[in-house]
Design an enzyme around this catalytic site. Structure first.
Site, PDB file in Angstrom:
ATOM      1  CG  ASN A   1     100.388  42.464  71.290  1.00 48.11           C
ATOM      2  OD1 ASN A   1     100.340  43.482  70.373  1.00 48.11           O
ATOM      3  ND2 ASN A   1      99.863  41.318  71.336  1.00 48.11           N
TER       4      ASN A   1
ATOM      5  CG  ASP B   1     102.888  30.303  71.225  1.00 48.03           C
ATOM      6  OD1 ASP B   1     102.568  31.199  70.541  1.00 48.03           O
ATOM      7  OD2 ASP B   1     104.264  30.271  71.652  1.00 48.03           O
TER       8      ASP B   1
ATOM      9  N   GLY C   1     103.001  31.747  80.349  1.00 46.96           N
ATOM     10  CA  GLY C   1     104.089  32.506  80.091  1.00 46.96           C
ATOM     11  C   GLY C   1     105.350  31.887  80.280  1.00 46.96           C
TER      12      GLY C   1
ATOM     13  CD  GLN D   1     112.954  23.894  74.504  1.00 47.47           C
ATOM     14  OE1 GLN D   1     113.459  24.075  75.794  1.00 47.47           O
ATOM     15  NE2 GLN D   1     113.159  22.690  74.016  1.00 47.47           N
TER      16      GLN D   1
ATOM     17  CE1 TYR E   1     107.434  34.508  58.379  1.00 42.75           C
ATOM     18  CE2 TYR E   1     107.828  32.876  59.951  1.00 42.75           C
ATOM     19  CZ  TYR E   1     108.212  34.216  59.438  1.00 42.75           C
ATOM     20  OH  TYR E   1     109.086  35.083  59.725  1.00 42.75           O
TER      21      TYR E   1
HETATM   22  P1  NAD Z   1     107.761  43.445  58.340  1.00 45.84           P
HETATM   23  O1  NAD Z   1     106.204  42.866  58.252  1.00 45.84           O
HETATM   24  O2  NAD Z   1     107.727  44.593  59.017  1.00 45.84           O
HETATM   25  O3  NAD Z   1     108.170  43.397  56.941  1.00 45.84           O
HETATM   26  C1  NAD Z   1     108.093  42.766  55.890  1.00 45.84           C
HETATM   27  C2  NAD Z   1     107.815  43.626  54.748  1.00 45.84           C
HETATM   28  O4  NAD Z   1     107.378  42.883  53.571  1.00 45.84           O
HETATM   29  C3  NAD Z   1     106.578  44.672  54.858  1.00 45.84           C
HETATM   30  O5  NAD Z   1     107.288  45.958  54.632  1.00 45.84           O
HETATM   31  C4  NAD Z   1     105.853  44.240  53.780  1.00 45.84           C
HETATM   32  O6  NAD Z   1     105.079  45.311  53.176  1.00 45.84           O
HETATM   33  C5  NAD Z   1     106.512  43.386  52.773  1.00 45.84           C
HETATM   34  N1  NAD Z   1     105.839  42.626  51.882  1.00 45.84           N
HETATM   35  C6  NAD Z   1     104.954  41.628  52.513  1.00 45.84           C
HETATM   36  N2  NAD Z   1     104.738  40.841  51.362  1.00 45.84           N
HETATM   37  C7  NAD Z   1     105.121  41.163  50.285  1.00 45.84           C
HETATM   38  C8  NAD Z   1     104.997  41.064  49.045  1.00 45.84           C
HETATM   39  N3  NAD Z   1     104.359  39.936  48.682  1.00 45.84           N
HETATM   40  N4  NAD Z   1     105.829  41.872  47.925  1.00 45.84           N
HETATM   41  C9  NAD Z   1     106.331  42.919  48.365  1.00 45.84           C
HETATM   42  N5  NAD Z   1     106.428  43.250  49.676  1.00 45.84           N
HETATM   43  C10 NAD Z   1     105.843  42.351  50.694  1.00 45.84           C
HETATM   44  O7  NAD Z   1     108.501  42.173  59.102  1.00 45.84           O
HETATM   45  P2  NAD Z   1     109.917  42.139  59.157  1.00 45.84           P
HETATM   46  O8  NAD Z   1     109.950  41.975  60.956  1.00 45.84           O
HETATM   47  O9  NAD Z   1     110.723  43.334  58.979  1.00 45.84           O
HETATM   48  O10 NAD Z   1     110.362  40.821  58.640  1.00 45.84           O
HETATM   49  C11 NAD Z   1     111.337  41.150  57.484  1.00 45.84           C
HETATM   50  C12 NAD Z   1     111.753  39.769  57.304  1.00 45.84           C
HETATM   51  O11 NAD Z   1     112.596  39.047  57.952  1.00 45.84           O
HETATM   52  C13 NAD Z   1     110.585  38.481  56.835  1.00 45.84           C
HETATM   53  O12 NAD Z   1     110.872  37.894  55.546  1.00 45.84           O
HETATM   54  C14 NAD Z   1     110.622  37.806  57.935  1.00 45.84           C
HETATM   55  O13 NAD Z   1     110.025  36.577  57.772  1.00 45.84           O
HETATM   56  C15 NAD Z   1     112.011  37.706  58.396  1.00 45.84           C
HETATM   57  N6  NAD Z   1     112.249  37.431  59.742  1.00 45.84           N
HETATM   58  C16 NAD Z   1     111.915  38.523  60.907  1.00 45.84           C
HETATM   59  C17 NAD Z   1     112.055  38.307  62.188  1.00 45.84           C
HETATM   60  C18 NAD Z   1     111.728  39.142  63.165  1.00 45.84           C
HETATM   61  O14 NAD Z   1     111.807  38.856  64.535  1.00 45.84           O
HETATM   62  N7  NAD Z   1     111.455  40.480  62.893  1.00 45.84           N
HETATM   63  C19 NAD Z   1     112.244  36.887  62.630  1.00 45.84           C
HETATM   64  C20 NAD Z   1     112.811  35.934  61.606  1.00 45.84           C
HETATM   65  C21 NAD Z   1     112.406  36.309  60.322  1.00 45.84           C
HETATM   66  N1  UDP Z   2     102.625  36.371  73.197  1.00 48.16           N
HETATM   67  C1  UDP Z   2     102.287  36.960  74.347  1.00 48.16           C
HETATM   68  N2  UDP Z   2     101.348  37.837  74.332  1.00 48.16           N
HETATM   69  C2  UDP Z   2     101.268  38.672  73.157  1.00 48.16           C
HETATM   70  C3  UDP Z   2     101.870  38.388  72.008  1.00 48.16           C
HETATM   71  C4  UDP Z   2     102.431  37.289  72.126  1.00 48.16           C
HETATM   72  O1  UDP Z   2     102.346  35.895  75.415  1.00 48.16           O
HETATM   73  O2  UDP Z   2     100.655  39.648  73.409  1.00 48.16           O
HETATM   74  C5  UDP Z   2     103.622  35.174  73.211  1.00 48.16           C
HETATM   75  C6  UDP Z   2     103.136  34.214  72.202  1.00 48.16           C
HETATM   76  O3  UDP Z   2     102.368  33.264  72.343  1.00 48.16           O
HETATM   77  C7  UDP Z   2     104.468  33.718  71.846  1.00 48.16           C
HETATM   78  C8  UDP Z   2     105.783  34.692  72.049  1.00 48.16           C
HETATM   79  O4  UDP Z   2     105.186  35.484  72.895  1.00 48.16           O
HETATM   80  O5  UDP Z   2     104.882  32.373  72.653  1.00 48.16           O
HETATM   81  C9  UDP Z   2     106.380  35.474  70.968  1.00 48.16           C
HETATM   82  O6  UDP Z   2     105.407  35.597  70.229  1.00 48.16           O
HETATM   83  P1  UDP Z   2     105.665  36.467  68.926  1.00 48.16           P
HETATM   84  O7  UDP Z   2     104.130  36.649  68.234  1.00 48.16           O
HETATM   85  O8  UDP Z   2     106.283  37.671  69.177  1.00 48.16           O
HETATM   86  O9  UDP Z   2     106.432  35.792  68.051  1.00 48.16           O
HETATM   87  P2  UDP Z   2     106.725  34.159  67.683  1.00 48.16           P
HETATM   88  O10 UDP Z   2     105.630  33.477  68.189  1.00 48.16           O
HETATM   89  O11 UDP Z   2     106.669  34.092  66.329  1.00 48.16           O
HETATM   90  O12 UDP Z   2     108.230  33.838  68.087  1.00 48.16           O
END
Ligand code: NAD
Ligand code: UDP
Length: 337
Positions: free
Chosen positions: A193, A279, A210, A282, A148
């Site tokens: 979650n 993980d 945590g 911060q 990712y």
């Molecule tokens: P999400 O999983 O809900 O949405 C992603 C969407 O992309 C889904 O509908 C999935 O079916 C589609 N998808 C995945 N692979 C695909 C492919 N190969 N072709 C076509 N469609 C595909 O996640 P989200 O939280 O809505 O994230 C959307 C975007 O924002 C992502 O690119 C993610 O990396 C970015 N992003 C989200 C967050 C967040 O906190 N939600 C943080 C940082 C970046």
């Molecule tokens: N996390 C947690 N319990 C859960 C799910 C996630 O303690 O049930 C923690 C995880 O280890 C991370 C933070 O929460 O430190 C955020 O996790 P998330 O998967 O939401 O996003 P990301 O790690 O990509 O920021």
């Protein structure tokens, strides 16, 4: 923002963030094409848009080329939660890298402006805090999160090379943890979650002790920032960004768990589980650039955002979603029943 109505493509448009972007653009009167392969999402997220005359849905995978006449592209397609993106890590990298090449190629051919949904994960486990856009990050290139993180970093490289080499008009936003209605109940992210666990009266699973921190942005704020970024005027130097978008309020994961328990009045308690590999300890955005370029800052506090999100999950029929198992493809499909 200009009032011109446009043809807009949203890849990943049925996902959590994508569906909110589609909804906002449809409301504004734009012609919206939502493209999704439904890997991590369900049609329910965009069902209310299907009857709108200015909304269209295409089932397609961004790793394959597609030809569409559009003016703007929001490239949101990519599994975003660790559980989802680690399920098929090679496909995750392909989605970011090949998907970006396909969408940038389309933007180049049709002269569309294109925005990339990048992520705070490009900073890895940061040793600079809070993270400004100038920080180059601390990513483990061979770890379990690399599919990712490095995929998104390579996508940023592609965006800026298409800009420099082919004058494609690009925008890159680095999104920090965002939450709100339409998160998948079983995507494994911490907010979904904890809410699902607390609503069921189950214990809340804190990974590690945590003490790791995250900054949580409510979805409406984030969508506003993304749309402002897409429509921001071109500066003389050609493009702006990348720009961080997120809420600078920083909380430990334990604080989040305790707040969710309090708001739901749950009888669940906090239990500690093993911390996943790599993980980040911060995370907090420096949003100076977003304020300067976009006049943007989040307005919804964590507590208020959680109340709205809890209301959404409370009303959700969880039996329509398959709980995760070790064997289901993406652990997130909509139940056939
Ligand atoms: P999400 O999983 O809900 O949405 C992603 C969407 O992309 C889904 O509908 C999935 O079916 C589609 N998808 C995945 N692979 C695909 C492919 N190969 N072709 C076509 N469609 C595909 O996640 P989200 O939280 O809505 O994230 C959307 C975007 O924002 C992502 O690119 C993610 O990396 C970015 N992003 C989200 C967050 C967040 O906190 N939600 C943080 C940082 C970046
Ligand atoms: N996390 C947690 N319990 C859960 C799910 C996630 O303690 O049930 C923690 C995880 O280890 C991370 C933070 O929460 O430190 C955020 O996790 P998330 O998967 O939401 O996003 P990301 O790690 O990509 O920021």
């Amino acid at each position: 923002m200009s009032n011109h109505l446009r043809r807009v493509l949203v890849t990943g448009g049925a996902g959590f963030l994508g569906s909110h972007i589609c909804e906002r653009l449809v409301e504004q009167g734009h012609d919206v094409v939502c493209l999704d392969n439904f890997f991590t999402s369900q049609k329910q997220n965009i069902a209310h848009l299907l009857a709108k005359p200015n909304f269209e849905l295409i089932r397609h995978d961004v790793t394959l080329p597609i030809w569409l006449e559009v003016d703007q592209i929001y490239n949101m397609a990519c599994p975003a939660s660790p559980v989802h993106y680690q399920y098929n890590p090679i496909k995750t990298t392909k989605t970011s890298v090949v998907g970006s090449i396909n969408m940038l190629g389309l933007a180049k051919r049709v002269g569309a402006k294109i925005l990339q949904a990048s992520t705070s994960e490009v900073y890895g486990d940061p040793d600079v805090h809070p993270q400004p856009e100038t920080y180059r990050g601390n990513v483990n290139p061979i770890g379990v999160r690399a599919c990712y993180d490095e995929g998104k970093r390579c996508a940023e490289t592609l965006f800026f090379d298409y800009h420099r080499s082919n004058r494609v008009n690009v925008r890159v936003v680095r999104i920090f943890n965002t939450f709100g209605p339409r998160m998948h109940p079983y995507d494994g992210r911490v907010v979904s979650n904890f809410i699902v666990q607390a609503l069921r009266g189950e214990n809340l699973t804190v990974y590690g002790d945590g003490s790791q921190t995250r900054s949580f942005c409510y979805v409406d704020d984030l969508v506003e920032g993304i749309i402002r970024m897409m429509n921001s005027p071109d500066p003389p130097e050609g493009t702006i960004g990348p720009v961080n978008l997120g809420n600078p309020g920083e909380f430990t994961i334990r604080q989040l768990a305790e707040l969710v328990i309090e708001l739901i009045g749950s009888k669940g308690r906090v239990v500690e589980m093993e911390l996943p590999a790599d993980d980040p300890t911060q995370r907090r955005p420096d949003i100076t650039l977003a304020k300067r370029y976009l006049d943007w800052a989040p307005t919804v506090e964590l507590r208020e955002g959680l109340v709205r999100t809890i209301d959404y999950f409370r009303a959700l029929d969880l039996s329509r979603f398959r709980p995760p198992t070790d064997h289901t493809a993406h652990k997130s499909g909509e139940s056939a029943s």
